[in-house]
Design a protein around this motif. Structure first.
Motif, PDB file in Angstrom:
ATOM      1  N   ALA A 113      42.851  44.860  32.637  1.00  0.00           N
ATOM      2  CA  ALA A 113      42.393  44.943  34.021  1.00  0.00           C
ATOM      3  C   ALA A 113      43.291  45.868  34.837  1.00  0.00           C
ATOM      4  O   ALA A 113      44.509  45.878  34.673  1.00  0.00           O
ATOM      5  CB  ALA A 113      42.372  43.553  34.657  1.00  0.00           C
ATOM      6  N   THR A 114      42.685  46.636  35.704  1.00  0.00           N
ATOM      7  CA  THR A 114      43.407  47.467  36.665  1.00  0.00           C
ATOM      8  C   THR A 114      42.893  47.125  38.061  1.00  0.00           C
ATOM      9  O   THR A 114      41.877  46.446  38.219  1.00  0.00           O
ATOM     10  CB  THR A 114      43.187  48.965  36.390  1.00  0.00           C
ATOM     11  N   ASN A 115      43.604  47.608  39.083  1.00  0.00           N
ATOM     12  CA  ASN A 115      43.206  47.339  40.472  1.00  0.00           C
ATOM     13  C   ASN A 115      42.925  45.855  40.685  1.00  0.00           C
ATOM     14  O   ASN A 115      41.930  45.476  41.305  1.00  0.00           O
ATOM     15  CB  ASN A 115      41.954  48.159  40.846  1.00  0.00           C
ATOM     16  N   LEU A 116      43.806  45.002  40.173  1.00  0.00           N
ATOM     17  CA  LEU A 116      43.588  43.567  40.297  1.00  0.00           C
ATOM     18  C   LEU A 116      44.514  42.981  41.344  1.00  0.00           C
ATOM     19  O   LEU A 116      45.687  43.324  41.418  1.00  0.00           O
ATOM     20  CB  LEU A 116      43.799  42.856  38.961  1.00  0.00           C
ATOM     21  N   ASN A 117      43.934  42.123  42.179  1.00  0.00           N
ATOM     22  CA  ASN A 117      44.723  41.483  43.209  1.00  0.00           C
ATOM     23  C   ASN A 117      43.841  40.481  43.928  1.00  0.00           C
ATOM     24  O   ASN A 117      42.686  40.266  43.566  1.00  0.00           O
ATOM     25  CB  ASN A 117      45.284  42.520  44.204  1.00  0.00           C
ATOM     26  N   LEU A 170      44.190  38.634  32.342  1.00  0.00           N
ATOM     27  CA  LEU A 170      43.736  39.880  32.958  1.00  0.00           C
ATOM     28  C   LEU A 170      44.515  41.070  32.430  1.00  0.00           C
ATOM     29  O   LEU A 170      43.952  42.150  32.195  1.00  0.00           O
ATOM     30  CB  LEU A 170      43.852  39.781  34.481  1.00  0.00           C
ATOM     31  N   TYR A 185      39.038  38.266  45.559  1.00  0.00           N
ATOM     32  CA  TYR A 185      39.721  38.484  44.281  1.00  0.00           C
ATOM     33  C   TYR A 185      38.990  39.625  43.586  1.00  0.00           C
ATOM     34  O   TYR A 185      37.756  39.676  43.600  1.00  0.00           O
ATOM     35  CB  TYR A 185      39.676  37.224  43.407  1.00  0.00           C
ATOM     36  N   GLU A 244      43.964  49.511  29.640  1.00  0.00           N
ATOM     37  CA  GLU A 244      44.014  49.915  31.049  1.00  0.00           C
ATOM     38  C   GLU A 244      43.764  51.409  31.260  1.00  0.00           C
ATOM     39  O   GLU A 244      43.502  51.837  32.384  1.00  0.00           O
ATOM     40  CB  GLU A 244      45.385  49.574  31.640  1.00  0.00           C
ATOM     41  N   GLU A 250      39.180  42.802  40.291  1.00  0.00           N
ATOM     42  CA  GLU A 250      39.785  43.469  39.146  1.00  0.00           C
ATOM     43  C   GLU A 250      38.757  44.452  38.590  1.00  0.00           C
ATOM     44  O   GLU A 250      37.546  44.249  38.728  1.00  0.00           O
ATOM     45  CB  GLU A 250      40.209  42.481  38.063  1.00  0.00           C
ATOM     46  N   ALA A 307      36.252  38.521  32.190  1.00  0.00           N
ATOM     47  CA  ALA A 307      36.526  38.484  33.624  1.00  0.00           C
ATOM     48  C   ALA A 307      35.580  37.515  34.334  1.00  0.00           C
ATOM     49  O   ALA A 307      35.998  36.769  35.235  1.00  0.00           O
ATOM     50  CB  ALA A 307      36.393  39.892  34.215  1.00  0.00           C
TER      51      ALA A 307
END
Length: 948
Positions: free
Chosen positions: A117-121, A112, A131, A859, A133, A143
């Protein structure tokens, strides 16, 4: 689990079409707010959906504003689905699903990161696990491959070692939360409100004993039963359409077999037979009083009027409880009220922090009297309208985001998951717009008129803490039942795709102009939503706080919106609420800011209010005394928190007390000083620092600069400075480096907070790109050496990190790790070893360089998705003396960096032998471990850390 006490529009968290509002330029002549109904009527998130044969529901929303796509997968499984004895499984599996799958081995953050990838969690609640991203459009297939592989091809990668490691990580996450003041309240509330065996009785984090007992067979069977595609929703939002999405989703998810049908767990709303009262003792500085009730869940028609009624009571800045307990009677320093709606039930909660010196029993009685009177009267029409306007404006402010914790993907996913209706947010918005005072009063009487759970948290010693077993004790007494025999996982027909070419990021064009009095304006246009963000940025910050009067700036800033020469604090709060505007003051080490977020159609009156707050604070004596008490309570709370204690202690050790940066990073100051600050000192600080010749105005708006300048000129163009301007002396020498450990004794802490710091031979205005990239490899990223060692390898911490904390002048290097108490000394030794190897024998590898540089380049579009991010970038360019187009060339500057460049920067800056350590923990457990490190150790009591 993330819990909010004020959840007003849980499904309206994202982007829209606001055609009727945005179609024409705003009329800035208006002085009244646009009616909320007009805003709500035009909110729309267009979507299309389809379903695969295996039951996976897919929702697609197209938004072409940037070449990025939000990917959000929601599983309809949470902690309420856990049987007795297996609490914490849903959250534990959230962690396990980040640790690789059969065809994507290793940590999921690695691929990722590589694709940008940003805003991933991932998060877990009572009702769902998700989940998410946001990825560049050419990386969407990668992804989708990753999400599909952990949905359909996970179990072959889940090993005993992985389970043991993530069990330790989760238990350290639990310790980290429990170690905070009021950290045990969550358990008391749910156990007090819900009967035994109710699905919502236990906390999502689970119990130490149940986590200890989790076997590999347990967790694999949990996955098999709950995580099938027929129990999930996939949302794609952004630079995508359904014609493109459908074949891709079919390609990657279509071969996954349906799972068992997951039964919905009955969870009725319980009612206490009689009021229930309990008292907890904790390491807190202020007694906090709670009242809580169970209320209906998301689908109940009473949910919306209840949330509006709660906001009127304690959610608005001008709420009933704020006005009475805090402003008028001055017997509380903070209050709140709000609802937390879950799928089947909800929580209505009130809290009040008792002002030190006031009898908590008296505050408790007054709280109950106010609530009883409120239930009898109900809210007024104006109060209801202010709640709805404030919430709708706040939601519109977030409409740019397509994913992350909020954004369009969240709105669509929640509606699809809980209501089989991705467009459910529209019904909720309409319900808010239609709430009447009578409806709110009726809902409050029905649900809050029932017996309450009453909890008081008072200063004192905690009871015994439930600790995890040691690793060798946590293994089950008997071997677990083995998995059913299974063949080696067959390779997938698809493999992880390569990422296509990603265009370089184009930062918005920046324009500059000046007002007639010389105030500089820096502007960028973002037209996705009808919002304007304004930041009054003054060259001040915590570094401007007088060294012998620390806390002056913080108290001054707190008073700005508590009354001007023409408006009272209540009038200011109500004006913001009617306009849907948000005004707040804050400070970093170098800058002091007053920010405005406003609906562009309401910009003219919102700017009038901002100018009044910035230019004409009254500093009324009664308000000074009230806010002084609140700041002293805030300092006392900091001194009860591990992080607050460490952030207060470290800066003077690094910089010396006379240096501008030698003040506590919290900015709240010395309680002995705050207790004696005079009104004249506050006025003098405002005059020296918050003045037009010290000000730059930054603006990001959907309106053109030419339309904004007349408004800014009207409000700020005639502002003239008076008296001498403040100055900061950075020539003050910093103390000689003496590596040592300051141990702040916090008895009974199940975890130790470690903070290490050293000054670097660089300044913030230098070009630090190689050093910042090197630090990402060392400790600035989830995949960094420090985090992977202490968290993923050893399992001693929920996270470990390092930062090059960029300030304008001399930059500090800071290492941070909250670790289990029995591993405190070993954790410091491990971090010293990791840093030492990094700058000597084990420098940046080519793989680490490529992952960091490629990821950072990719990113950039996601990192500047929102107007607030653009505003922050403009502020950084100004602070570090960079050109306005700095970010346009950033990708090429990243690509030019090799592993050797990162090594040179790191080896010239990082030296583990120069670190000064602050440890906040239980001295009787920790001190022997620290003595073994052969560094001087000084132990002080937490209570003695107030004076800097």
């Amino acid at each position: 689990m993330r819990r909010s006490f004020l959840v007003l529009l849980p499904f309206f968290a994202s982007a829209v079409s606001i055609s009727a509002i945005a179609a024409a330029p705003p009329s800035f002549a208006a002085t009244q707010a646009v009616p909320t109904a007009d805003l709500v009527a035009h909110v729309d998130i267009p979507y299309r959906q389809f379903m695969l044969k295996n039951g996976l529901r897919v929702v697609v929303h197209t938004d072409r504003k940037a070449p990025i796509v939000a990917v959000s997968v929601w599983y309809h499984v949470g902690s309420k689905d856990e049987p007795k004895g297996k609490t914490g499984f849903a959250h534990l599996f959230e962690h396990l699903m980040f640790n690789g799958s059969e065809n994507a081995p290793g940590d999921f953050f690695e691929p990722l990161k590589r694709i940008g990838a940003t805003n991933l969690n991932g998060t877990t609640s009572f009702d769902r696990t998700n989940y998410f991203e946001t990825v560049p459009t050419p990386a969407l297939e990668t992804a989708l491959f990753l999400e599909s592989d952990r949905m359909g091809h996970l179990l072959g990668a889940v090993t005993q070692q992985t389970l043991d490691n993530q069990r330790g990580v989760v238990q350290n996450e639990k310790r980290q939360g429990d170690n905070q003041p009021y950290g045990l309240v969550r358990y008391a509330l749910f156990e007090g409100l819900f009967p035994e065996d109710h699905p919502y009785r236990h906390a999502t984090i689970g119990s130490m004993a149940d986590l200890d007992a989790a076997s590999l067979d347990d967790v694999k069977n949990w996955f098999r039963a709950k995580y099938g595609p027929n129990n999930a929703v996939l949302v794609l939002a952004g630079d995508i359409d359904v014609e493109t999405a459908k074949p891709l989703v079919e390609k990657y998810f279509g071969d996954i077999a349906s799972g068992p049908t997951v039964p919905r767990i009955p969870a009725p709303v319980p009612t206490l037979a009689a009021p229930k009262s309990e008292t907890l003792h904790d390491r807190v500085a202020t007694t906090r009083i709670y009242r809580a009730w169970t209320v209906p869940g998301l689908a109940d028609p009473d949910r919306v009027p209840l949330s509006v009624g709660a906001a009127v009571l304690g959610g608005l800045s001008s709420s009933r409880l704020d006005n009475i307990l805090v402003r008028q009677e001055k017997i509380a320093v903070a209050v709140s009220a709000g609802t937390s709606p879950f799928e089947s039930v909800g929580l209505f909660q009130i809290s009040a922090d008792v002002k030190p010196g006031v009898d908590p029993a008296f505050v408790s009685r007054r709280l109950d009297e106010i609530v009883a009177q409120y239930l009898k009267e109900g809210p007024t029409a104006d109060e209801v309208q202010r709640v709805v306007t404030s919430q709708v404006a706040g939601e519109i402010a977030g409409l740019e985001a397509i994913g992350g914790f909020g954004g369009k993907a969240v709105a669509l996913a929640q509606g699809a998951l809980y209501f089989d209706d991705p467009g459910r947010y529209k019904k909720d918005l309409a319900a808010y717009a239609a709430v009447t005072p009578a409806a709110a009063r009726a809902a409050l009487a029905k649900w809050i008129g029932r017996p309450a759970y009453q909890l008081t948290v008072a200063p004192g010693e905690r009871g015994a803490y439930e600790e995890a077993k040691k690793a060798d004790e946590a293994k089950p007494a008997a071997p677990p039942v083995p998995d059913q025999p299974q063949a080696k996982p067959a390779p997938r027909k698809v493999t992880m795709p390569e990422v296509g070419k990603i265009p370089d990021f184009d930062f918005p064009d920046v324009e500059r102009t000046k007002l007639s009095n010389g105030i500089g304006i820096i502007y960028a246009r973002r037209a996705a939503v009808p919002m304007t963000r304004v930041q009054l940025s003054f060259d001040a910050g915590n570094a401007a706080d007088p060294k012998d009067r620390l806390g002056t700036q913080s108290l001054m800033l707190a008073l700005l919106d508590e009354g001007t020469k023409g408006r009272s604090s209540v009038e200011i709060a109500e004006a913001q609420e009617r306009l849907g505007a948000s005004i707040g003051a804050s400070a970093s080490m170098d800058r002091t800011s007053i920010g405005l977020s406003a609906l562009t159609p309401n910009l003219a009156p919102s700017l009038d209010l901002l100018a009044d707050i910035a230019r004409n604070p009254a500093f009324a004596p009664a308000e000074v005394e009230r806010l002084r008490g609140q700041q002293l309570a805030r300092i006392a709370q900091e001194m009860a928190q591990p992080q607050g204690l460490a952030l207060r202690a470290l800066p003077p050790l690094l910089y010396g007390e006379a240096h501008p940066y030698g003040a506590p990073f919290t900015g709240t100051g010395d309680p002995a000083v705050v207790a004696k600050l005079t009104r004249d000192e506050l006025i003098a600080f405002h005059r020296r620092w918050l003045r037009p010749d010290n000000l730059t105005i930054l603006v990001v708006s959907d309106a053109p600069l030419a339309d904004l300048v007349p408004l800014l000129e009207r409000n700020f163009g005639d502002w003239a400075a008076s008296g001498p301007r403040g100055t900061k002396d950075f020539a003050v020498a910093t103390p000689a480096v003496t590596p040592r450990i300051l141990l702040i004794d916090r008895p009974g802490s199940p975890q130790s907070l470690i903070l290490g710091g050293a000054l670097l031979p660089v300044k913030g205005r230098d070009e630090l790109l190689p050093l910042l990239a090197a630090n990402e490899v060392l400790g600035g990223d989830f995949l960094s050496r420090l985090n992977m060692d202490l968290r993923e390898s050893k399992g001693w911490a929920y996270g470990a990190s390092s930062s090059v904390s960029r300030v304008a002048e001399t930059v500090p290097f800071i290492v941070s790790a909250p670790v289990q108490a029995d591993r405190t000394g070993a954790s410091i030794a491990a971090m010293v070893a990791d840093i030492g190897e990094f700058v000597t024998s084990k420098g940046v590898t080519q793989a680490e360089r490529d992952r960091t540089i490629t990821g950072n380049v990719r990113e950039l579009p996601g990192g500047f998705e929102t107007a607030s991010a653009v505003l922050s970038g403009m502020q950084n360019n100004m602070l570090y003396d960079r050109p306005d187009d700095y970010y346009d060339g950033l990708a090429d500057r990243y690509r030019a960096l090799g592993a050797a460049d990162l090594d040179r920067a790191a080896r010239a800056a990082f030296d583990p032998g120069r670190l000064i350590w602050v440890v906040v923990g239980d001295a009787k457990t920790v001190r022997p471990q620290l003595d073994a490190l052969k560094l001087p150790v000084e132990t002080v009591a937490a209570a003695k850390q107030g004076k800097e």
